[in-house]
Scaffold this motif. Structure first.
Motif, PDB file in Angstrom:
ATOM      1  N   GLU A  84       0.834  -1.214   0.000  1.00 53.19           N
ATOM      2  CA  GLU A  84       0.000   0.000   0.000  1.00 53.19           C
ATOM      3  C   GLU A  84       0.867   1.261   0.000  1.00 53.19           C
ATOM      4  O   GLU A  84       0.559   2.227  -0.692  1.00 53.19           O
ATOM      5  CB  GLU A  84      -0.943  -0.004   1.209  1.00 53.19           C
ATOM      6  N   ASP A 134       0.946   4.112  -2.798  1.00 57.10           N
ATOM      7  CA  ASP A 134       0.760   5.521  -2.422  1.00 57.10           C
ATOM      8  C   ASP A 134       1.839   6.388  -3.067  1.00 57.10           C
ATOM      9  O   ASP A 134       1.564   7.458  -3.614  1.00 57.10           O
ATOM     10  CB  ASP A 134       0.825   5.698  -0.904  1.00 57.10           C
ATOM     11  N   ARG A 178      -6.173  -0.036  -7.287  1.00 55.46           N
ATOM     12  CA  ARG A 178      -6.402   1.084  -6.372  1.00 55.46           C
ATOM     13  C   ARG A 178      -7.526   1.970  -6.889  1.00 55.46           C
ATOM     14  O   ARG A 178      -8.409   2.378  -6.149  1.00 55.46           O
ATOM     15  CB  ARG A 178      -5.100   1.862  -6.206  1.00 55.46           C
TER      16      ARG A 178
END
Length: 195
Positions: free
Chosen positions: A142, A146, A187
């Protein structure tokens, strides 16, 4: 060879015009021939099906249990799930010693106990081998995704190959550009579902 032999006079009475009668006979022949060809189509063989399900026993020749070596079609030493289940049953129901059962079914004692624990926790579906390989995108966590999104916000002209190159330079992660595209796509899809 399959062919349509005859048709009833009752069905012939439903159609008055000769064209209709020929059409009926043609449809019936095609349907009948189709059914015959379905019956004649060879089905995929069991070993291929077991391999696709990751349930093919690569050590089937080490199974020496009498039920599997008797030649009956029901017991198949190539079916890993069946072999494990029968091994567990033999110990739990027939009272056979773990060491002996494990040896007769081509497993080690630790493998027996592992199969027993999985069976007790998950039942029969637990004996089906899990798909090998990573279960998730382990390199693109993650935090890494990001970082990719922030890089894209700062410079929307970056493509997936450039983003993969940045990951290698900045974090030492070697990932394929398609992995970057899939991670960003997941995502984006997740964000769309939440909104």
């Amino acid at each position: 060879m399959c062919f349509f032999a005859s048709h009833s006079s009752a069905s012939r009475a439903l159609f008055v015009a000769p064209l209709d009668e020929r059409l009926l006979i043609g449809i019936m022949q095609v349907t009948y021939q189709g059914r015959c060809s379905l019956a004649e189509t060879p089905r995929d063989d069991k070993p291929s099906t077991l391999r696709r399900a990751h349930a093919f026993n690569p050590r089937s020749q080490t199974v020496t249990d009498a039920a599997f070596t008797s030649g009956t079609a029901f017991f198949d030493a190539r079916d890993l799930v069946q072999v494990k289940y029968e091994m567990l049953r033999r110990v739990n129901q027939d009272g056979e010693l773990v060491t002996r059962a494990a040896a007769e079914f081509g497993f080690s004692r630790p493998s027996f106990y592992q199969a027993q624990a999985v069976f007790e926790a998950e039942g029969l579906p637990g004996l089906v081998p899990q798909r090998p390989g990573p279960k998730r995108a382990h390199k693109l966590s993650e935090e890494v995704v990001d970082r990719l999104e922030h890089a894209l916000e700062a410079d929307p002209s970056l493509n997936s190959a450039q983003l993969a190159q940045r990951l290698e330079e900045e974090l030492g992660l070697r990932v394929h550009r398609r992995s970057v595209e899939r991670a960003l796509g997941r995502r984006k899809k997740g964000a769309q579902r939440r909104s």
